[in-house]
Structure formats: C-alpha cells, structure tokens
Write a protein that holds these residues in place. Structure first.
Motif, PDB file in Angstrom:
ATOM      1  N   THR A   1       0.827  -1.204   0.000  1.00 50.38           N
ATOM      2  CA  THR A   1       0.000   0.000   0.000  1.00 50.38           C
ATOM      3  C   THR A   1       0.863   1.256   0.000  1.00 50.38           C
ATOM      4  N   TYR A   2       0.646   2.127  -0.981  1.00 53.26           N
ATOM      5  CA  TYR A   2       1.377   3.386  -1.140  1.00 53.26           C
ATOM      6  C   TYR A   2       2.878   3.186  -1.401  1.00 53.26           C
ATOM      7  N   GLY A   3       3.291   2.009  -1.823  1.00 46.13           N
ATOM      8  CA  GLY A   3       4.712   1.726  -1.963  1.00 46.13           C
ATOM      9  C   GLY A   3       5.329   2.246  -3.250  1.00 46.13           C
ATOM     10  N   ILE A   4       6.661   2.010  -3.387  1.00 42.35           N
ATOM     11  CA  ILE A   4       7.390   2.370  -4.603  1.00 42.35           C
ATOM     12  C   ILE A   4       6.745   1.699  -5.811  1.00 42.35           C
ATOM     13  N   GLY A   5       6.308   0.452  -5.635  1.00 45.07           N
ATOM     14  CA  GLY A   5       5.690  -0.274  -6.733  1.00 45.07           C
ATOM     15  C   GLY A   5       4.432   0.387  -7.240  1.00 45.07           C
ATOM     16  N   ALA A   6       3.702   1.054  -6.348  1.00 49.44           N
ATOM     17  CA  ALA A   6       2.494   1.761  -6.768  1.00 49.44           C
ATOM     18  C   ALA A   6       2.847   2.902  -7.710  1.00 49.44           C
ATOM     19  N   GLU A   7       3.930   3.606  -7.407  1.00 47.60           N
ATOM     20  CA  GLU A   7       4.379   4.697  -8.267  1.00 47.60           C
ATOM     21  C   GLU A   7       4.849   4.173  -9.621  1.00 47.60           C
ATOM     22  N   VAL A   8       5.574   3.062  -9.604  1.00 44.71           N
ATOM     23  CA  VAL A   8       6.049   2.481 -10.857  1.00 44.71           C
ATOM     24  C   VAL A   8       4.864   1.994 -11.693  1.00 44.71           C
ATOM     25  N   ALA A   9       3.912   1.329 -11.053  1.00 43.32           N
ATOM     26  CA  ALA A   9       2.736   0.842 -11.777  1.00 43.32           C
ATOM     27  C   ALA A   9       1.938   1.992 -12.376  1.00 43.32           C
ATOM     28  N   ALA A  10       1.798   3.082 -11.629  1.00 43.98           N
ATOM     29  CA  ALA A  10       1.089   4.248 -12.155  1.00 43.98           C
ATOM     30  C   ALA A  10       1.835   4.851 -13.341  1.00 43.98           C
ATOM     31  N   SER A  11       3.167   4.854 -13.263  1.00 44.91           N
ATOM     32  CA  SER A  11       3.978   5.387 -14.365  1.00 44.91           C
ATOM     33  C   SER A  11       3.808   4.541 -15.619  1.00 44.91           C
ATOM     34  N   ILE A  12       3.725   3.229 -15.438  1.00 46.46           N
ATOM     35  CA  ILE A  12       3.496   2.340 -16.587  1.00 46.46           C
ATOM     36  C   ILE A  12       2.123   2.601 -17.186  1.00 46.46           C
ATOM     37  N   SER A  13       1.133   2.790 -16.327  1.00 44.47           N
ATOM     38  CA  SER A  13      -0.214   3.077 -16.807  1.00 44.47           C
ATOM     39  C   SER A  13      -0.254   4.386 -17.589  1.00 44.47           C
ATOM     40  N   ASP A  14       0.476   5.379 -17.099  1.00 45.57           N
ATOM     41  CA  ASP A  14       0.514   6.672 -17.786  1.00 45.57           C
ATOM     42  C   ASP A  14       1.222   6.582 -19.140  1.00 45.57           C
ATOM     43  N   GLY A  15       2.321   5.823 -19.184  1.00 49.02           N
ATOM     44  CA  GLY A  15       3.172   5.860 -20.363  1.00 49.02           C
ATOM     45  C   GLY A  15       3.065   4.689 -21.309  1.00 49.02           C
ATOM     46  N   ALA A  16       2.451   3.583 -20.849  1.00 45.23           N
ATOM     47  CA  ALA A  16       2.429   2.392 -21.704  1.00 45.23           C
ATOM     48  C   ALA A  16       1.094   1.657 -21.630  1.00 45.23           C
TER      49      ALA A  16
END
Length: 327
Positions: free
Chosen positions: A262-277
């Motif tokens: 919850t709220y981890g680094i992985g959440a930020e990475v997953a959101a970045s993937i959703s935004d860019g790919a």
C-alpha cells in the motif's frame, strides 16, 4: 575486473573518496574505533584520523546536520529505522535549503543506511521506509543492488551537491559481483536493463532486483520464458522512461519491492506504466511486496512475510496466463 562483496565495494569507495577530496568526512555511531556495525569503515579511522572519521553519540538528529560549512559528510545511520529520529534535519532542512535560499546554499550530504528484513531484528529494526525520502522533493534516493553499482553510485552520491539517501539492504552485504578496475560515477536517476527479454518485464530495486534476476534465469531454464529485468537503481529521480520503453516491448510487467504494498514504490512504478504504456499492456501490472504487518521476529513468520522467489514466479505465471502467453 575484480570479484568482491558489496561490503568491500562500499569500503573501497569510501577510502578512495577520502583520499580524493579532503572535504569528505565520515560520521556515525561506532564507525571508528569499532570499525562500523557492518565493518564497512574498517581501518579508516586509523588511516585518516578522528578529524575525518568521527564516532558520533547516539543522537541521530544531532550528527545528521553537518553539511553547510564546506564539508561533504557521509553520514552512516546504523539502520534506516533510526533515521526517523533525524527526519526534521533530513526532510525539513537538508532537502529544502537549496530551494529556499535560491541555490546560495547546498547540502552535499550522503546518508548511508541499511534497511530490510530477514535478519531477525524485530519489527522496529527491519523496515523498508525509503519511500519516506523518495517522496520528498530536494532529496535524491539511490538503491544499488550489486557491488559494481554500489561503487559507482556511492561515488556519484558523494560528489553530488544535493542530499542523497544511499540505501543498502542488509541481505546484500555479503553478496559478490565483478567490479571493473576503473569505475566512473554512475548517473543518479538512471535505471539499468540487466537482462533483455520479450515476454514480460520484471522491475525491482535493491535486493529485489537480484530476486528478479534469479526468477528470470529460473524461468528461462525451466519454461523457456524470455524475461526482461529492469533494476531501478534510483528511486528519486525515478527513471520512468527506461521502465516504459521496456514494457512497450514486452507488453506485461510485474513490479517487486521489499516494502509494504500500500502506497509503496511499486504503486508509483505501476502508475507510471499506466501513464506511459497503457495501450501496450496485455494484462494488468502486478505487484509483489511484503505482507502488510510489522515484521515478525520468529524466523518462520518473518520468512513468510517477506516476498520470495516463489511469490514472484506466481505473479509472472498469473500475468502471462491472463493473456494466454505461457509456453
């Protein structure tokens, strides 16, 4: 090329930087006479003297604020858990001064600190709270996984004019790897593709970057899967471009982390993937993290709470099964 431990790579880099720049100094609890809790500073007090290798009292808030008078302190905080005692110095001051004073002052400080579980040190000594610092503008946060990257990123961190949190996982100190005879400072904020592939992207940092590599090798041998591995290396700045380009190629991703989901680094990475790919994804991004509990002391419970190779393998299988891509 020389094979050495992660611990030795850190020791050698500190020594080289002390020799290179007389403004570099080390400060922390038990780093001098005792040679450091993890023996990374072994012999440095004897070689460089107490002016440049300073044993500090048990007062993290006190000895963390030493970088505005021309020195380049490398602060060793015995575990990242203890850095919470210095949050005011790190977050309210070190991270803010450059911006608040229009660049007239900087805080060229490195905070070296280990985190991670698996050592039976109890819940208050086994946390992965690097997210606290990666969240803060003005900070840089790096998390090398190999001896070579530990050396290159520590060099870069010491020479940087901004405060850098240098994360070391306790489980990495005895790991070994090849280190080039001549190492240049790494680029902070640049991830590395450590294994190329086309079936799926595994993304991790610190210890979990090594787990990702082990999973990729295992699945290549047992199932013929061709998995790409991205080692983030830096959490702030975060190299979103390398991650996104990898996922555009493989069309699937699993993100690994040693901290809570919850709220981890992985959440930020997953959101970045959703935004860019997003348009390239054939399946939802899956995340693997530790159990959402204070880490137990009992070894079987501690092991069960930490993310394992089998957890990652299962996440890879679920992701590829969702689109019928397992061979």
């Amino acid at each position: 090329m020389t094979e050495m431990t992660y611990r030795q790579a850190l020791h050698d880099t500190l020594r080289e930087e002390l020799l290179r720049d007389e403004n570099v100094m080390l400060i922390g609890e038990e780093i001098g006479i005792f040679d450091g809790s993890y023996k990374i500073t072994a012999g440095l007090l004897k070689e460089f003297g107490a002016r440049r290798v300073r044993d500090a009292p048990i007062s993290e808030e006190g000895f963390t604020g030493a970088a505005m008078l021309g020195l380049r302190p490398v602060v060793e905080i015995m575990t990242i858990n203890f850095s919470l005692l210095a949050l005011d110095q790190i977050v309210n001051h070190a991270a803010k001064i450059h911006g608040m004073f229009g660049g007239q002052l900087g805080v060229p400080m490195v905070i070296r600190t280990p985190g991670g579980g698996g050592q039976q040190l109890g819940a208050s000594h086994s946390q992965n709270i690097e997210l606290y610092y990666a969240f803060v503008p003005g900070m840089k946060v790096v998390a090398p996984s190999t001896p070579a990257d530990a050396k290159a990123l520590l060099m870069a961190s010491i020479r940087d004019d901004d405060p850098v949190l240098f994360l070391e996982n306790l489980a990495l100190y005895n790991t070994k790897g090849d280190v080039p005879d001549h190492v240049e400072p790494a680029e902070i904020g640049k991830a590395k593709v450590t294994r190329t592939g086309k079936d799926l992207t595994l993304i991790g940092y610190s210890r979990m970057a090594l787990v990702a590599q082990q999973v990729a090798d295992r699945l290549a041998e047992s199932e013929g899967l061709d998995i790409e591995v991205v080692d983030l290396r830096s959490l702030r700045p975060l190299d979103r471009d390398t991650v996104i380009e990898s996922v555009k190629k493989t069309n699937a991703a699993v993100v690994l982390e040693d901290d809570w989901l919850t709220y981890g680094i992985g959440a930020e990475v997953a959101a970045s993937i959703s935004d860019g790919a997003f348009d390239y994804l054939d399946a939802p991004v899956r995340r693997v993290a530790m159990a959402e509990v204070p880490l137990p002391y009992a070894k079987p419970l501690e092991t069960a709470a930490l993310p394992s190779i089998d957890d990652v393998v299962n996440a890879v299988h679920e992701t590829l099964d969702a689109v019928g891509r397992r061979r």
